[in-house]
Motif scaffolding. Structure first.
Motif, PDB file in Angstrom:
ATOM      1  N   LEU A  47      -2.218   1.840   5.221  1.00  0.00           N
ATOM      2  CA  LEU A  47      -1.429   0.680   4.823  1.00  0.00           C
ATOM      3  C   LEU A  47      -2.040  -0.012   3.606  1.00  0.00           C
ATOM      4  O   LEU A  47      -3.243   0.058   3.355  1.00  0.00           O
ATOM      5  CB  LEU A  47      -1.332  -0.315   5.979  1.00  0.00           C
ATOM      6  CG  LEU A  47      -0.557   0.150   7.203  1.00  0.00           C
ATOM      7  CD1 LEU A  47      -0.628  -0.907   8.302  1.00  0.00           C
ATOM      8  CD2 LEU A  47       0.882   0.432   6.847  1.00  0.00           C
ATOM      9  N   VAL A  48      -1.193  -0.709   2.883  1.00  0.00           N
ATOM     10  CA  VAL A  48      -1.612  -1.518   1.751  1.00  0.00           C
ATOM     11  C   VAL A  48      -2.410  -2.697   2.274  1.00  0.00           C
ATOM     12  O   VAL A  48      -2.111  -3.237   3.333  1.00  0.00           O
ATOM     13  CB  VAL A  48      -0.369  -2.013   0.977  1.00  0.00           C
ATOM     14  CG1 VAL A  48      -0.748  -2.921  -0.163  1.00  0.00           C
ATOM     15  CG2 VAL A  48       0.449  -0.845   0.488  1.00  0.00           C
ATOM     16  N   VAL A 103      13.452  -4.489  11.536  1.00  0.00           N
ATOM     17  CA  VAL A 103      12.862  -3.174  11.309  1.00  0.00           C
ATOM     18  C   VAL A 103      11.547  -3.375  10.566  1.00  0.00           C
ATOM     19  O   VAL A 103      11.493  -4.088   9.561  1.00  0.00           O
ATOM     20  CB  VAL A 103      13.816  -2.267  10.499  1.00  0.00           C
ATOM     21  CG1 VAL A 103      13.157  -0.939  10.190  1.00  0.00           C
ATOM     22  CG2 VAL A 103      15.105  -2.051  11.270  1.00  0.00           C
ATOM     23  N   PHE A 104      10.497  -2.755  11.069  1.00  0.00           N
ATOM     24  CA  PHE A 104       9.173  -2.842  10.460  1.00  0.00           C
ATOM     25  C   PHE A 104       8.916  -1.583   9.645  1.00  0.00           C
ATOM     26  O   PHE A 104       9.178  -0.474  10.110  1.00  0.00           O
ATOM     27  CB  PHE A 104       8.095  -2.993  11.541  1.00  0.00           C
ATOM     28  CG  PHE A 104       8.244  -4.240  12.353  1.00  0.00           C
ATOM     29  CD1 PHE A 104       7.755  -5.449  11.897  1.00  0.00           C
ATOM     30  CD2 PHE A 104       8.893  -4.216  13.572  1.00  0.00           C
ATOM     31  CE1 PHE A 104       7.892  -6.599  12.643  1.00  0.00           C
ATOM     32  CE2 PHE A 104       9.043  -5.362  14.334  1.00  0.00           C
ATOM     33  CZ  PHE A 104       8.543  -6.558  13.860  1.00  0.00           C
ATOM     34  N   PHE A 105       8.383  -1.760   8.451  1.00  0.00           N
ATOM     35  CA  PHE A 105       8.063  -0.639   7.570  1.00  0.00           C
ATOM     36  C   PHE A 105       6.558  -0.501   7.464  1.00  0.00           C
ATOM     37  O   PHE A 105       5.853  -1.475   7.198  1.00  0.00           O
ATOM     38  CB  PHE A 105       8.654  -0.857   6.167  1.00  0.00           C
ATOM     39  CG  PHE A 105      10.104  -0.507   6.080  1.00  0.00           C
ATOM     40  CD1 PHE A 105      10.497   0.747   5.648  1.00  0.00           C
ATOM     41  CD2 PHE A 105      11.071  -1.419   6.432  1.00  0.00           C
ATOM     42  CE1 PHE A 105      11.833   1.082   5.579  1.00  0.00           C
ATOM     43  CE2 PHE A 105      12.410  -1.099   6.364  1.00  0.00           C
ATOM     44  CZ  PHE A 105      12.791   0.154   5.931  1.00  0.00           C
ATOM     45  N   ARG A 106       6.074   0.715   7.670  1.00  0.00           N
ATOM     46  CA  ARG A 106       4.670   1.070   7.462  1.00  0.00           C
ATOM     47  C   ARG A 106       4.633   2.073   6.316  1.00  0.00           C
ATOM     48  O   ARG A 106       4.825   3.257   6.525  1.00  0.00           O
ATOM     49  CB  ARG A 106       4.073   1.701   8.718  1.00  0.00           C
ATOM     50  CG  ARG A 106       4.059   0.807   9.921  1.00  0.00           C
ATOM     51  CD  ARG A 106       3.494   1.513  11.149  1.00  0.00           C
ATOM     52  NE  ARG A 106       2.101   1.848  10.954  1.00  0.00           N
ATOM     53  CZ  ARG A 106       1.602   3.086  11.027  1.00  0.00           C
ATOM     54  NH1 ARG A 106       2.391   4.091  11.296  1.00  0.00           N
ATOM     55  NH2 ARG A 106       0.334   3.302  10.832  1.00  0.00           N
ATOM     56  N   ALA A 107       4.421   1.587   5.111  1.00  0.00           N
ATOM     57  CA  ALA A 107       4.411   2.463   3.950  1.00  0.00           C
ATOM     58  C   ALA A 107       2.977   2.721   3.513  1.00  0.00           C
ATOM     59  O   ALA A 107       2.158   1.798   3.457  1.00  0.00           O
ATOM     60  CB  ALA A 107       5.198   1.828   2.806  1.00  0.00           C
ATOM     61  N   ASP A 108       2.683   3.965   3.225  1.00  0.00           N
ATOM     62  CA  ASP A 108       1.365   4.340   2.729  1.00  0.00           C
ATOM     63  C   ASP A 108       1.155   3.697   1.359  1.00  0.00           C
ATOM     64  O   ASP A 108       2.090   3.554   0.574  1.00  0.00           O
ATOM     65  CB  ASP A 108       1.264   5.868   2.631  1.00  0.00           C
ATOM     66  CG  ASP A 108      -0.164   6.323   2.444  1.00  0.00           C
ATOM     67  OD1 ASP A 108      -0.703   6.128   1.340  1.00  0.00           O
ATOM     68  OD2 ASP A 108      -0.743   6.865   3.398  1.00  0.00           O
ATOM     69  N   ALA A 109      -0.084   3.341   1.074  1.00  0.00           N
ATOM     70  CA  ALA A 109      -0.402   2.700  -0.203  1.00  0.00           C
ATOM     71  C   ALA A 109      -0.107   3.628  -1.382  1.00  0.00           C
ATOM     72  O   ALA A 109       0.149   3.162  -2.487  1.00  0.00           O
ATOM     73  CB  ALA A 109      -1.867   2.267  -0.220  1.00  0.00           C
ATOM     74  N   ARG A 110      -0.122   4.935  -1.161  1.00  0.00           N
ATOM     75  CA  ARG A 110       0.112   5.895  -2.241  1.00  0.00           C
ATOM     76  C   ARG A 110       1.515   6.493  -2.208  1.00  0.00           C
ATOM     77  O   ARG A 110       1.798   7.421  -2.948  1.00  0.00           O
ATOM     78  CB  ARG A 110      -0.936   7.007  -2.153  1.00  0.00           C
ATOM     79  CG  ARG A 110      -2.337   6.489  -2.448  1.00  0.00           C
ATOM     80  CD  ARG A 110      -3.343   7.554  -2.097  1.00  0.00           C
ATOM     81  NE  ARG A 110      -3.291   7.811  -0.666  1.00  0.00           N
ATOM     82  CZ  ARG A 110      -4.257   7.538   0.176  1.00  0.00           C
ATOM     83  NH1 ARG A 110      -5.362   7.012  -0.246  1.00  0.00           N
ATOM     84  NH2 ARG A 110      -4.132   7.797   1.452  1.00  0.00           N
ATOM     85  N   SER A 111       2.389   5.966  -1.376  1.00  0.00           N
ATOM     86  CA  SER A 111       3.758   6.482  -1.344  1.00  0.00           C
ATOM     87  C   SER A 111       4.517   5.961  -2.560  1.00  0.00           C
ATOM     88  O   SER A 111       4.152   4.960  -3.166  1.00  0.00           O
ATOM     89  CB  SER A 111       4.464   6.080  -0.054  1.00  0.00           C
ATOM     90  OG  SER A 111       4.564   4.677   0.024  1.00  0.00           O
ATOM     91  N   LEU A 134       4.582  -3.971   6.964  1.00  0.00           N
ATOM     92  CA  LEU A 134       3.295  -4.094   7.649  1.00  0.00           C
ATOM     93  C   LEU A 134       2.175  -3.753   6.676  1.00  0.00           C
ATOM     94  O   LEU A 134       2.242  -2.752   5.954  1.00  0.00           O
ATOM     95  CB  LEU A 134       3.248  -3.171   8.860  1.00  0.00           C
ATOM     96  CG  LEU A 134       4.309  -3.431   9.927  1.00  0.00           C
ATOM     97  CD1 LEU A 134       4.187  -2.421  11.053  1.00  0.00           C
ATOM     98  CD2 LEU A 134       4.176  -4.833  10.474  1.00  0.00           C
ATOM     99  N   THR A 135       1.145  -4.588   6.665  1.00  0.00           N
ATOM    100  CA  THR A 135      -0.017  -4.378   5.800  1.00  0.00           C
ATOM    101  C   THR A 135      -1.282  -4.609   6.608  1.00  0.00           C
ATOM    102  O   THR A 135      -1.242  -5.156   7.710  1.00  0.00           O
ATOM    103  CB  THR A 135      -0.005  -5.348   4.601  1.00  0.00           C
ATOM    104  OG1 THR A 135      -0.069  -6.688   5.089  1.00  0.00           O
ATOM    105  CG2 THR A 135       1.219  -5.158   3.734  1.00  0.00           C
TER     106      THR A 135
END
Length: 150
Positions: A47-48, A103-111, A134-135
């Motif tokens: 996560l970021v 809706v919760f988003f878990r985005a990779d820092a490098r996505s 989410l961070t």
């Protein structure tokens, strides 16, 4: 002389000793209690980090709707990989009987930024009004002290 007769049959203990079984069950229970929270987020995402992250307790609930985006731009709804074109329909089906439609988003820092925005757009077109990113909380910087002579 007398004959000593031992009656071994009357001393047989037919009770089951359950103490070892209870010990094993308690150890297994503890192991499962420790491992279960680690299995919730099967999709591995870095996560970021943010300075002012707000805790979101609803994201850790078992029925939370979580969309994860990995560093190679794959989109997951829960633990299942979905395409961006199918994401909106799946979210709409999952949330149709719920009162809390977030809706919760878990985005990779490098996505990729475009993939994250496309996923958010797909969820928004499904009728979801509340979206949360989410961070991780960034560690507080260590205060540096200057030498006494300066």
């Amino acid at each position: 002389m007398g004959i000593v007769v031992r009656n071994e049959g009357s001393k047989v203990n037919s009770d089951i000793n359950v103490t070892p079984m209870v010990d094993v069950m308690l150890v297994l229970l503890i192991i499962f209690m420790v491992i279960t929270p680690l299995l919730e987020n099967k999709v591995q995402v870095d996560l970021v980090h943010s300075r002012n992250a707000i805790p979101m307790e609803d994201a850790s609930k078992s029925d939370a709707e979580i969309v994860a985006i990995t560093r190679d731009n794959k989109v997951f709804l829960g633990q299942n990989e979905v395409s961006l074109s199918q994401l909106g329909q799946d979210v709409q089906n999952d949330l149709q009987n719920r009162t809390n439609k977030i809706v919760f988003f878990r985005a990779d820092a490098r996505s990729g930024y475009g993939t994250v925005m496309d996923a958010i757009d797909a969820v928004r077109t499904a009728g979801v009004q509340q979206v949360a990113m989410l961070t991780d909380q960034q560690a507080a910087p260590v205060a540096q002290t200057s030498p006494a002579g300066e």
